[in-house]
Design a protein around this motif. Structure first.
Motif, mmCIF file in Angstrom:
data_model
loop_
_atom_site.group_PDB
_atom_site.id
_atom_site.type_symbol
_atom_site.label_atom_id
_atom_site.label_comp_id
_atom_site.label_asym_id
_atom_site.label_seq_id
_atom_site.Cartn_x
_atom_site.Cartn_y
_atom_site.Cartn_z
ATOM 1 N N GLU A 108 0.952 -1.318 -0.155
ATOM 2 C CA GLU A 108 -0.073 0.079 0.032
ATOM 3 C C GLU A 108 0.949 1.113 -0.052
ATOM 4 O O GLU A 108 0.601 2.139 -0.717
ATOM 5 C CB GLU A 108 -0.943 0.014 1.166
ATOM 6 N N GLN A 109 1.987 1.389 0.728
ATOM 7 C CA GLN A 109 2.780 2.425 0.783
ATOM 8 C C GLN A 109 3.302 2.492 -0.485
ATOM 9 O O GLN A 109 3.564 3.559 -1.013
ATOM 10 C CB GLN A 109 3.953 2.177 1.718
ATOM 11 N N PHE A 110 3.852 1.504 -1.211
ATOM 12 C CA PHE A 110 4.742 1.571 -2.617
ATOM 13 C C PHE A 110 3.607 2.070 -3.492
ATOM 14 O O PHE A 110 3.990 2.945 -4.449
ATOM 15 C CB PHE A 110 4.929 0.161 -2.997
ATOM 16 N N GLU A 111 2.161 1.542 -3.535
ATOM 17 C CA GLU A 111 1.297 2.228 -4.366
ATOM 18 C C GLU A 111 0.927 3.672 -3.933
ATOM 19 O O GLU A 111 0.920 4.449 -5.320
ATOM 20 C CB GLU A 111 -0.242 1.615 -4.123
ATOM 21 N N ALA A 112 1.119 4.211 -3.069
ATOM 22 C CA ALA A 112 0.943 5.641 -2.915
ATOM 23 C C ALA A 112 2.191 6.259 -3.596
ATOM 24 O O ALA A 112 1.800 7.452 -3.844
ATOM 25 C CB ALA A 112 0.725 5.804 -1.270
ATOM 26 N N GLN A 113 3.219 5.739 -3.043
ATOM 27 C CA GLN A 113 4.367 6.562 -3.682
ATOM 28 C C GLN A 113 4.357 6.605 -5.192
ATOM 29 O O GLN A 113 5.135 7.285 -5.830
ATOM 30 C CB GLN A 113 5.641 5.821 -3.030
ATOM 31 N N GLN A 114 3.747 5.602 -5.759
ATOM 32 C CA GLN A 114 3.706 5.381 -7.394
ATOM 33 C C GLN A 114 2.435 6.335 -7.586
ATOM 34 O O GLN A 114 2.075 6.270 -8.961
ATOM 35 C CB GLN A 114 3.386 4.089 -7.733
#
Length: 58
Positions: free
Chosen positions: A48-54
């Protein structure tokens, strides 16, 4: 703590399981954790953090 398998990640990103492992090797995804022999999973919070950063793109 929730975990996702390579199969669930592949469904989430609409790619193959092989692509999930390729992205992991290329460090395009967060590193998974090995829970037991033959059991590797990704932390949902990391994804979820990765998706937010993307930019929220899947």
């Amino acid at each position: 703590m929730q975990f996702l398998s390579d199969k669930l990640l592949a469904e989430r990103f609409s790619v193959s399981r092989a692509t999930i492992w390729r992205w992991t090797a290329l460090k395009k995804l967060p590193q998974p954790v090995k829970l037991a022999a033959g059991t590797t999973r990704w932390r949902l919070a990391d994804i979820e953090q990765f998706e937010a950063q993307q930019g929220g793109e899947k």
